[in-house]
Design an enzyme around this catalytic site. Sequence first.
Site, short mmCIF file in Angstrom:
data_model
loop_
_atom_site.label_atom_id
_atom_site.label_comp_id
_atom_site.label_asym_id
_atom_site.label_seq_id
_atom_site.Cartn_x
_atom_site.Cartn_y
_atom_site.Cartn_z
N SER A 164 -8.59 -2.95 -3.45
CA SER A 164 -9.37 -1.76 -3.12
C SER A 164 -10.48 -1.52 -4.14
O SER A 164 -11.61 -1.18 -3.78
CB SER A 164 -8.47 -0.52 -3.03
OG SER A 164 -7.64 -0.59 -1.89
N ARG A 220 0.85 -1.19 0.00
CA ARG A 220 0.00 0.00 0.00
C ARG A 220 0.89 1.24 0.00
O ARG A 220 1.08 1.91 1.01
CB ARG A 220 -0.95 -0.03 1.18
CG ARG A 220 -1.81 -1.28 1.21
CD ARG A 220 -3.03 -1.12 2.09
NE ARG A 220 -4.22 -0.98 1.29
CZ ARG A 220 -5.42 -0.72 1.79
NH1 ARG A 220 -5.57 -0.54 3.08
NH2 ARG A 220 -6.46 -0.61 1.01
N GLN A 263 -1.01 2.57 -6.19
CA GLN A 263 -2.45 2.85 -6.06
C GLN A 263 -3.23 2.49 -7.31
O GLN A 263 -4.34 1.95 -7.22
CB GLN A 263 -2.66 4.32 -5.70
CG GLN A 263 -2.31 4.65 -4.27
CD GLN A 263 -2.56 6.11 -3.93
OE1 GLN A 263 -2.76 6.95 -4.81
NE2 GLN A 263 -2.54 6.42 -2.65
N ASP A 308 -4.13 -1.29 -7.41
CA ASP A 308 -4.71 -1.87 -6.19
C ASP A 308 -6.06 -2.54 -6.46
O ASP A 308 -7.12 -1.95 -6.26
CB ASP A 308 -4.85 -0.78 -5.14
CG ASP A 308 -5.19 -1.33 -3.76
OD1 ASP A 308 -5.45 -2.54 -3.66
OD2 ASP A 308 -5.22 -0.55 -2.80
N TYR A 351 -4.14 -2.20 6.96
CA TYR A 351 -5.27 -3.02 7.38
C TYR A 351 -5.27 -3.16 8.91
O TYR A 351 -4.23 -3.08 9.56
CB TYR A 351 -5.21 -4.42 6.75
CG TYR A 351 -5.36 -4.43 5.26
CD1 TYR A 351 -6.62 -4.37 4.67
CD2 TYR A 351 -4.25 -4.50 4.43
CE1 TYR A 351 -6.77 -4.39 3.29
CE2 TYR A 351 -4.38 -4.51 3.05
CZ TYR A 351 -5.64 -4.46 2.49
OH TYR A 351 -5.78 -4.47 1.13
#
Length: 372
Positions: free
Chosen positions: A133, A122, A127, A130, A228
Amino acid sequence: MQIGVLTEQAPYERRVALTPESAGRLIAAGHSVHVQSGAGLAADEDDDAYRAAGAMIGKTPDEILGIVDLLTAVGQLDQQTASRLSPGTAVVGLASPKDGRGPAGVLVDRHATFFALELLPRITRAQSMDALSSQAMVAGYRAGLVAAERLPRFFPLLMTAAGTVPPAKVLVLGAGVAGLQAIATAKRLGAVVEAYDVRAAAAEEIRSLGAKFVSLDIESQTSTTGGYAREQAADAQARQRKALTPYVAAADAVITTAAVPGRPAPLLVTAEMVEKMRPGSVLVDLAADNPNGGNCELSRPGEDVRHGGVLIHGGRNVPSELAGHASRLYGANMSAFILAMCRDGVLLSTPEEIAADEIAAACCVLLKGEFR
């Protein structure tokens, strides 16, 4: 590179690893994309759309597998597909062979390289890749809709000539990507929303969406693992459930989204807690298809279970229920990952190259048949 896309074989899977749009990005970068005929139909993408993007269509999996250097996938390959990979083929997808459920031995025998997208670090650079997500966002949105569909009452405040109907009270447990999207969706539908997360930092995000943060008189986590929540000890979970019980009992709809990657989903709602909910209430458990059980003791993946007048909906591959947009987002993640993992048009393939790249080092589970 020669990049392949097959029809996903897992039950209830409707997504496709690359859409025409994401395949087009790879083709524009100089790669060739080979798509099994019909691979995108469940996600509303037909063969003509892939052809228009410059992809080539193959009639059978063997036609694709015989020529590709890199196979893209959503979930784990089935044993049969893995056994037909050409030696040295690379695979990119979710569901790492290390979780014990996949064809790890076959991939080793084929000297395959495997990049697991769920292991993506992360960091800012990652990003756009990902996939966890993007798919969690889809699942959270869908959970809000399912709760509204299953609840036999209105979500919004309604003022009518026959009287005023108060808004539904929605409680969201877990405020990661899925939970935040569930909050936003329930709010857009007009519900009064409360939410809880064990991470203290989540309070600000919850409030930013117009929901009330549920503050329990127990210790919150001030640090996380890769962004997380950490897995909690059994006694901490028991205290958490006790403190949450009155909030669960007061809600018209409860949406649970808590998950710790690589770990069993935390048990947040017991049968005893469900029995305190009012008849007609709904609980949507996004973690129900976890192999070790979901967030609710009573949930079953893909099923609606009634218990004491309360309906418990267990999610099963929820992103696949919105396969079109889920595939578009996943394909964007996939193409971004592949392009980032290439040097001069070739996938990173030596231990030195893998170790030198933070993303490759985190995601590479198998390199030429050897576990890393």
